[in-house]
Structures are given as C-alpha cells and as structure tokens.
Design an enzyme around this catalytic site. Structure first.
Site, mmCIF file in Angstrom:
data_model
loop_
_atom_site.group_PDB
_atom_site.id
_atom_site.type_symbol
_atom_site.label_atom_id
_atom_site.label_comp_id
_atom_site.label_asym_id
_atom_site.label_seq_id
_atom_site.Cartn_x
_atom_site.Cartn_y
_atom_site.Cartn_z
ATOM 1 N N HIS A 79 12.187 10.126 20.704
ATOM 2 C CA HIS A 79 13.347 9.658 19.933
ATOM 3 C C HIS A 79 14.518 9.469 20.885
ATOM 4 O O HIS A 79 14.757 10.311 21.760
ATOM 5 C CB HIS A 79 13.711 10.674 18.856
ATOM 6 C CG HIS A 79 14.865 10.249 18.004
ATOM 7 N ND1 HIS A 79 14.757 9.250 17.064
ATOM 8 C CD2 HIS A 79 16.153 10.667 17.976
ATOM 9 C CE1 HIS A 79 15.934 9.079 16.478
ATOM 10 N NE2 HIS A 79 16.791 9.922 17.014
ATOM 11 N N ARG A 83 0.841 -1.193 0.000
ATOM 12 C CA ARG A 83 0.000 0.000 0.000
ATOM 13 C C ARG A 83 0.875 1.241 0.000
ATOM 14 O O ARG A 83 1.976 1.244 0.537
ATOM 15 C CB ARG A 83 -0.921 0.010 1.225
ATOM 16 C CG ARG A 83 -1.705 -1.277 1.434
ATOM 17 C CD ARG A 83 -2.556 -1.210 2.685
ATOM 18 N NE ARG A 83 -3.693 -0.332 2.487
ATOM 19 C CZ ARG A 83 -4.422 0.158 3.483
ATOM 20 N NH1 ARG A 83 -4.093 -0.116 4.736
ATOM 21 N NH2 ARG A 83 -5.453 0.932 3.251
ATOM 22 N N GLU A 141 12.983 7.657 28.754
ATOM 23 C CA GLU A 141 11.827 7.817 27.874
ATOM 24 C C GLU A 141 10.530 7.579 28.631
ATOM 25 O O GLU A 141 9.545 8.298 28.441
ATOM 26 C CB GLU A 141 11.915 6.838 26.699
ATOM 27 C CG GLU A 141 12.995 7.146 25.684
ATOM 28 C CD GLU A 141 12.980 6.145 24.533
ATOM 29 O OE1 GLU A 141 11.895 5.638 24.199
ATOM 30 O OE2 GLU A 141 14.061 5.862 23.974
#
Length: 205
Positions: free
Chosen positions: A113, A67, A178
């Site tokens: 990130h 796709r 994180e």
C-alpha cells in the site's frame, strides 16, 4: 521452491519487480527459492496480464461483472489452489477480497500500500497525504485480513514529501520503494524465520 500467485488489475509493475528479484543474478538482490506460478486479473486487458503471458507465466482473467464477491473470489481461490501456491501477492489488485478469500489462505496473502499505514488507508493515499500536510510518506507491505489495509505490517519504507509534490510525483517516488520493499517482504515471509506477537512482525535473530 515456493510458489507465488499474483493478483493485479493494471500494468503490473510490482509483479515485474517481483519477477526481476527472483531472476536477479545479484545474490543481495534476489528473492531466492521462489517462482511465480500464476498471475490472475479481474481485467482482461490489464497490461500486467499480457506481460505475464510474454514471460511464459500462466495468466488468467477472472470476470467480475455482475457477480457477488463470493462468486468472484471462489474462482480466484480455485485457480490459486490449482496452481498450488504457497503465498498470494496482491500487486495493484483494485478489489477488496472477501472474508472467504482471506480464510482460504490465512496469513498467506500480502499486499503493498502506498502509505505508511495506519495513515492514509484506502484509495488515493498520496492525495490524502498531501491534503493532510504530511512531511513523510512511503509504502507498507502487510498481511491481508478482513479489513482494508489493516493487516499486520511486515515492512515499511519512507520517502520525504517535497513542497512541490503532486500526487503523481509523490506516487512515482513511492513506487520506486515499493519495488524494493515487496520482494524483500516476500523473502522474509517465505523464510519462515519470524513470529507475530501483539500485531508485531518479529524476525528471528
């Protein structure tokens, strides 16, 4: 109550950290007035997808093979809109989202990130940091724009790079940060008590 949509591709540790922050009884550790409305993944066997289902959170696989990015992201957008999300959180989602996705949720998509951006964007950030000889690494939570790891920075946390670090050991220490930084950044954004000026995220005083 603000509604979050989570996108992930793997184990979903940041998704689970966000969930824990929402349900943490400690007022200092909570992500107040938020709920995870939906979890989406490009991988049908992502452990994070199974974890969401175990928690009773609506969770769906969006197929991507064969796709175009536009076709794929149209399905993500539709599911997120159907769930009436206020904020989209990329939590280990290993696909670059299309400009149409960004335009559908302007300044309402966050990513975490594993580097102190703008240093070491893209894949293998920990390996990049070690190869460059960096003494400080860390993580960045930022808004998502049309460029990879480029959006306005909301929050950063630093960790030292040790002499005997490997990419795996450095990644493990960054991941701990994180799990603290992402819920905190989400809370800052959902509060609405901020402005953006000259690429700077400024909290209200």
């Amino acid at each position: 109550m603000k509604r979050l949509g989570i996108l992930l591709s793997g184990r979903g540790s940041n998704f689970l950290a966000i969930h824990q922050a929402i349900h943490n009884p400690d007022p200092d550790g909570r992500l107040p007035n938020a709920e995870i409305a939906i979890v989406l993944s490009n991988k049908s066997d992502a452990p994070g997808l199974a974890a969401a289902r175990d928690l009773g959170i609506p969770a769906h696989h969006i197929p991507v093979a064969g796709r175009t990015p536009f076709e794929r992201d149209a399905d993500f957008i539709a599911k997120l809109r159907e769930a009436e999300v206020d904020l989209v959180c990329l939590a280990g989602y290993m696909r670059i989202i299309s400009p149409s996705f960004v335009a559908a949720f302007p300044n309402r998509i966050l990513n975490v990130h594993p580097s102190l951006l703008p240093s070491f964007p893209g894949l293998d950030a920990q390996q990049q940091a070690l190869e460059f000889g960096a003494k400080i690494a860390g993580c960045t939570v930022h808004f998502v724009d049309e460029r990879v790891d480029h959006g306005i920075i909301i929050l950063q946390r630093a960790v030292p790079v040790l002499d005997d670090d490997t990419p795996a050991t450095l990644a493990a220490r960054i991941l701990i940060e994180e799990h603290q930084a992402y819920p905190e950044a989400i809370a800052r954004v959902l509060s609405g008590d901020y402005t953006i000026a000259n690429r700077r995220f400024l909290r209200a005083r």
